[in-house]
Design a protein around this motif. Structure first.
Motif, PDB file in Angstrom:
ATOM      1  N   ILE A 228      -1.458  -8.321   9.442  1.00 35.86           N
ATOM      2  CA  ILE A 228      -1.323  -6.970   9.997  1.00 35.86           C
ATOM      3  C   ILE A 228      -0.738  -6.035   8.942  1.00 35.86           C
ATOM      4  O   ILE A 228      -1.184  -4.903   8.778  1.00 35.86           O
ATOM      5  CB  ILE A 228      -0.428  -6.993  11.255  1.00 35.86           C
ATOM      6  CG1 ILE A 228      -1.069  -7.882  12.328  1.00 35.86           C
ATOM      7  CG2 ILE A 228      -0.235  -5.592  11.792  1.00 35.86           C
ATOM      8  CD1 ILE A 228      -0.207  -8.051  13.557  1.00 35.86           C
ATOM      9  N   LEU A 229       0.254  -6.544   8.215  1.00 40.13           N
ATOM     10  CA  LEU A 229       0.885  -5.708   7.198  1.00 40.13           C
ATOM     11  C   LEU A 229      -0.143  -5.265   6.160  1.00 40.13           C
ATOM     12  O   LEU A 229      -0.209  -4.091   5.775  1.00 40.13           O
ATOM     13  CB  LEU A 229       2.027  -6.460   6.514  1.00 40.13           C
ATOM     14  CG  LEU A 229       2.729  -5.662   5.406  1.00 40.13           C
ATOM     15  CD1 LEU A 229       3.415  -4.438   5.987  1.00 40.13           C
ATOM     16  CD2 LEU A 229       3.745  -6.522   4.657  1.00 40.13           C
ATOM     17  N   LEU A 230      -0.968  -6.204   5.714  1.00 42.22           N
ATOM     18  CA  LEU A 230      -1.966  -5.856   4.706  1.00 42.22           C
ATOM     19  C   LEU A 230      -2.935  -4.813   5.252  1.00 42.22           C
ATOM     20  O   LEU A 230      -3.328  -3.872   4.557  1.00 42.22           O
ATOM     21  CB  LEU A 230      -2.715  -7.118   4.285  1.00 42.22           C
ATOM     22  CG  LEU A 230      -3.547  -6.974   3.006  1.00 42.22           C
ATOM     23  CD1 LEU A 230      -2.674  -6.531   1.853  1.00 42.22           C
ATOM     24  CD2 LEU A 230      -4.240  -8.275   2.672  1.00 42.22           C
ATOM     25  N   ASP A 231      -3.291  -4.995   6.513  1.00 39.31           N
ATOM     26  CA  ASP A 231      -4.182  -4.029   7.152  1.00 39.31           C
ATOM     27  C   ASP A 231      -3.520  -2.655   7.196  1.00 39.31           C
ATOM     28  O   ASP A 231      -4.146  -1.636   6.883  1.00 39.31           O
ATOM     29  CB  ASP A 231      -4.510  -4.517   8.567  1.00 39.31           C
ATOM     30  CG  ASP A 231      -5.551  -3.641   9.235  1.00 39.31           C
ATOM     31  OD1 ASP A 231      -6.607  -3.420   8.609  1.00 39.31           O
ATOM     32  OD2 ASP A 231      -5.298  -3.182  10.356  1.00 39.31           O
ATOM     33  N   VAL A 232      -2.254  -2.648   7.530  1.00 39.36           N
ATOM     34  CA  VAL A 232      -1.512  -1.388   7.606  1.00 39.36           C
ATOM     35  C   VAL A 232      -1.446  -0.718   6.235  1.00 39.36           C
ATOM     36  O   VAL A 232      -1.699   0.480   6.084  1.00 39.36           O
ATOM     37  CB  VAL A 232      -0.093  -1.650   8.171  1.00 39.36           C
ATOM     38  CG1 VAL A 232       0.842  -0.496   7.852  1.00 39.36           C
ATOM     39  CG2 VAL A 232      -0.157  -1.869   9.676  1.00 39.36           C
ATOM     40  N   VAL A 233      -1.107  -1.515   5.219  1.00 39.55           N
ATOM     41  CA  VAL A 233      -0.998  -0.949   3.866  1.00 39.55           C
ATOM     42  C   VAL A 233      -2.348  -0.400   3.417  1.00 39.55           C
ATOM     43  O   VAL A 233      -2.442   0.677   2.822  1.00 39.55           O
ATOM     44  CB  VAL A 233      -0.470  -2.016   2.877  1.00 39.55           C
ATOM     45  CG1 VAL A 233      -0.579  -1.514   1.445  1.00 39.55           C
ATOM     46  CG2 VAL A 233       0.967  -2.369   3.200  1.00 39.55           C
ATOM     47  N   THR A 234      -3.419  -1.149   3.714  1.00 43.42           N
ATOM     48  CA  THR A 234      -4.747  -0.681   3.336  1.00 43.42           C
ATOM     49  C   THR A 234      -5.079   0.630   4.039  1.00 43.42           C
ATOM     50  O   THR A 234      -5.674   1.537   3.445  1.00 43.42           O
ATOM     51  CB  THR A 234      -5.803  -1.747   3.673  1.00 43.42           C
ATOM     52  OG1 THR A 234      -5.360  -2.998   3.165  1.00 43.42           O
ATOM     53  CG2 THR A 234      -7.137  -1.412   3.045  1.00 43.42           C
TER      54      THR A 234
END
Lengths: 452, 305
Positions: A228-234
């Motif tokens: 989820i974090l990676l998705d958010v950062v992206t």
């Protein structure tokens, strides 16, 4: 205080929850890719004179220039004809693939490399249109511009359908691309091909690392925190890049407008008359004469141009006025394309303008395109960008397009849609099936839906 | 983006009412997509073209059904506090980078001012080479002169003599290639025009090169001259171009008839010195560069004719 906290948290949710403007970013992706593709095809007979080893801006001159300014260009890695032809062919291929939205993130990097390599190789061949493409090719790399209207979106749908049927979806193309990408980067870096300015090499390595991370994280469970974090950062990076793209377009108009205001010809209302009488910008002299025949018309167009350009950034605060101005500017660019003989400049500018179009309009326009396509009987069997074999498939290819005209409530889903979609860029190489398409038949797509 | 997305919601109804096209298939499609629960049932019922359209339409709708339940599992709210810190850090970093980039690019395109006088080098450092931009097209004033670049050559003939060709008007050739052409090539629209601008901007009024760019521009013009003379067959059979000379012929665009202004219609010329060139274009560059000063002295002050 509560109000502030509330709006801050709402802002955070907005900026992190989804890659905003999925249709806008998709349409500028298509617009810039098409502009560059058409330009490269048009210049095919002149490619050597423009960018090749046989052109007047020789390899040696380019080397001295690039040695001085540090710009990135792959074309100087070798002065051989074969290398030049390869780079040109890759530039054509990458713009076609970006247009179709195949492995969008990886291809957008290749597209940028193609644009920068050719343009930085021969800096004195370009004009304003090339400049726009140059900047936008860099910004596009940071966006999730393949969320809709792309082969990636179709692939994601098919992968979902396959998963829904309980099939295992394995993506082989993604990891292979990533390995090739990494191998080439390493080779070039070690060989000293990236010794110039740091920006482009850092960007290339960063995207490669991010793609790898996406693949690794994609192996974790669906709702896991790193994922989820990676998705958010992206999403955050995408939204930042989108702001930059819009600001860039505003800067273009503001600069052009505010400097014009200071010019005596723009003040006395004759400015538009002059370019129409320059030998280099009058492909249709009779048309130019006709346009410049009336002093009043010239004056109105002159004042109107300045007013629109200066006003545009401010009209973003009012939707209706902005849309009117947008239409005016697009028409003006279309006229410029013909009267001043600047088709690719105009196309690039129109592509930049498109980022400001409202979602509702873009979705409706997408619907028209899809319907137009469906009505072309010959195209049903031939025109698929991918491998579609049946009509339903074909519909699937453009499925994201017309969704909108379906129901009024579609709007809010938009945001969520994109959030959902965003995990499916070309970048999350590992988890999606490139081969899922093989199995995803049209009728099944109606069941798409729940991801297990 | 906020505005657009919201707006799109608000306007969805409008858009539907206003759109064209036969109502039949579309309505079917709308219903199909409109009520999430029914699409599976109605899709197979449709046939032919309508069926395709219907399907086209449904897919994204269908996808929205599951999106809702999975909604809470994505985004900032789905992160544990520890990960939220990371997300906020990323948000701050990106926000700072975006503001910095826009600010620096703004200073790059803005006129010289208090800030750029102080921090100009930082701006250049960031903007060059990849974010360079110049949007002052036709500003502050549009170009009001036609600059025709012409070239002639001294040709060593087959019988050992020297022949001077007439002036070739390269810009006029470009103009003819542009006339009636909906897609003018950069080779005719930009190549010579910008090469000449490059030369003018990298030389002082005495035609002396300024810095590296000055000498680059001379070599570039030489090579363009050879290319264009070659296309014109200027050397003739057995001949070799040994030296070339450029001149520009600048003519004012006649002001519009209604303005009552008068400008001179006499062209002004700027004639550059003769430059020696080596016949082998690809090998000769560096030598050219080294020899050009000698060549320039030979020719003395070219000046404007």
């Amino acid at each position: 205080m509560n109000g502030i906290a509330l709006s801050v948290s709402r802002g955070i949710a907005r900026a992190t929850g989804a890659a905003l403007g999925p249709y806008q970013t998709a349409v500028i992706r298509i617009g810039f890719a098409a502009t560059w593709l058409l330009f490269l095809l048009r210049e095919l007979p002149h490619r050597d004179e423009l960018y090749g080893p046989g052109g007047p801006w020789s390899h040696d001159l380019a080397e001295q220039m690039v040695g001085d300014n540090g710009a990135f260009t792959a074309l100087l890695w070798s002065d051989g004809r074969a290398w030049f032809e390869i780079v040109y062919a890759l530039a054509v291929l990458s713009s076609l693939l970006l247009l179709l939205g195949w492995r969008t993130r990886t291809v957008s990097v290749l597209f940028m490399v193609g644009v920068l390599s050719l343009q930085n190789r021969s800096v004195f061949m370009g004009d304003g249109g090339d400049n726009v493409l140059h900047l936008m090719s860099i910004y596009l790399v940071l966006t999730r511009c393949g969320q809709v209207w792309s082969l990636d979106a179709r692939r994601a749908r098919r992968a979902d359908a396959a998963r829904a049927r309980g099939e295992r979806v394995v993506d082989r193309v993604g990891p292979v691309l990533w390995c090739v990408f990494g191998f080439l980067l390493l080779t070039v870096t070690l060989a000293g091909g990236m010794d110039g300015d740091w920006l482009v090499p850092v960007l290339l390595w960063a995207v490669w690392a991010a793609l790898g991370l996406w693949w690794a994280v994609g192996r974790l469970a669906e709702g896991s925190q790193p994922r989820i974090l990676l998705d958010v950062v992206t999403n955050i990076v995408h939204n930042g890049a989108l702001v930059v793209i819009m600001a860039e377009a505003c800067l273009i108009y503001a600069t052009a407008g505010w400097y014009k205001i200071q010019g005596s010809r723009w003040q006395d209302g004759t400015a538009v008359y002059y370019p129409l009488h320059l030998d280099y910008f009058s492909p249709w002299p009779a048309l130019s004469d006709a346009l410049a025949a009336s002093g009043t018309m010239v004056m109105l167009i002159t004042y109107g141009t300045v007013a629109v350009q200066v006003a545009f950034p401010f009209t973003l605060f009012n939707r209706r006025v902005k849309n009117v101005l947008l239409a005016v500017m697009m028409i003006e660019h279309a006229v410029i394309a013909v009267t001043l003989g600047l088709p690719f400049f105009s196309l690039a500018m129109i592509a930049a303008d498109v980022v400001f179009l409202p979602t509702s309009f873009l979705r409706r326009a997408g619907g028209w395109v899809a319907r137009g396509r469906a009505r072309l009987p010959g195209r049903l069997s031939a025109g698929a960008p991918g491998s579609g074999r049946d009509g339903g498939d074909r519909g699937g290819g453009t499925a994201a397009v017309p969704g909108p005209r379906t129901e009024p409530g579609a709007g809010p889903g938009d945001g969520k849609d994109s959030g959902e979609d965003s995990g499916r860029d070309g970048e999350d190489a590992g988890k999606r099936g490139g081969d899922a398409g093989e199995r995803g038949e049209g009728s099944e797509e109606t069941h798409v839906g729940f991801r297990a | 983006m906020d505005a657009y997305d919201k707006g799109s919601d608000a306007r969805q109804g409008l858009g539907r009412d206003g759109r064209e096209g036969p109502p039949g298939p579309d309505d079917a499609a709308e219903q199909t997509g409109g009520s999430d629960g029914t699409e599976e049932a109605s899709a197979p019922g449709e046939t032919g073209e309508t069926g395709k359209t219907g399907e086209t339409v449904e897919v994204p709708e269908a996808r929205e059904v599951p999106v809702a339940p999975s909604g809470p599992r994505t985004g900032f709210a789905a992160l544990s506090p520890r990960y939220q810190v990371g997300a906020v850090a990323a948000l701050v970093a990106v926000a700072v980078a975006v503001c910095a980039h826009i600010g620096l690019v703004f200073l790059h395109v803005a006129p010289s001012n208090t800030l750029t006088k102080e921090h100009g080098s930082a701006v250049d450092e960031w903007v060059f080479p990849e974010f360079e931009q110049n949007w002052k097209l036709f500003a502050p004033n549009p170009l009001q002169q036609n600059v025709a670049v012409q070239v002639r050559a001294e040709v060593g003939t087959a019988d050992g003599g020297i022949r001077t060709t007439g002036w070739y008007d390269l810009s006029a050739e470009d103009g003819r290639a542009i006339d009636g052409n909906p897609l003018p090539s950069h080779t005719v629209q930009n190549e010579l025009r910008r090469a000449w601008d490059f030369f003018v901007s990298s030389h002082d009024s005495e035609d002396r090169p300024v810095g590296l760019r000055g000498s680059l521009s001379e070599t570039y013009l030489r090579r363009i001259a050879l290319l264009r003379l070659d296309r014109n067959g200027a050397a003739g059979p057995g001949g070799v171009v040994e030296r070339v000379q450029y001149r520009s012929r600048t003519t004012n665009v006649e002001p519009p008839p209604w303005s009552g202004e008068k400008v001179s219609d006499r062209p002004t010329y700027r004639e550059l010195p003769w430059w020696s060139v080596t016949p082998e274009r690809n090998d000769g560059n560096r030598d050219d560069g080294n020899r050009k000063d000698g060549a320039r002295k030979d020719a003395g002050e070219g000046g404007a004719a």
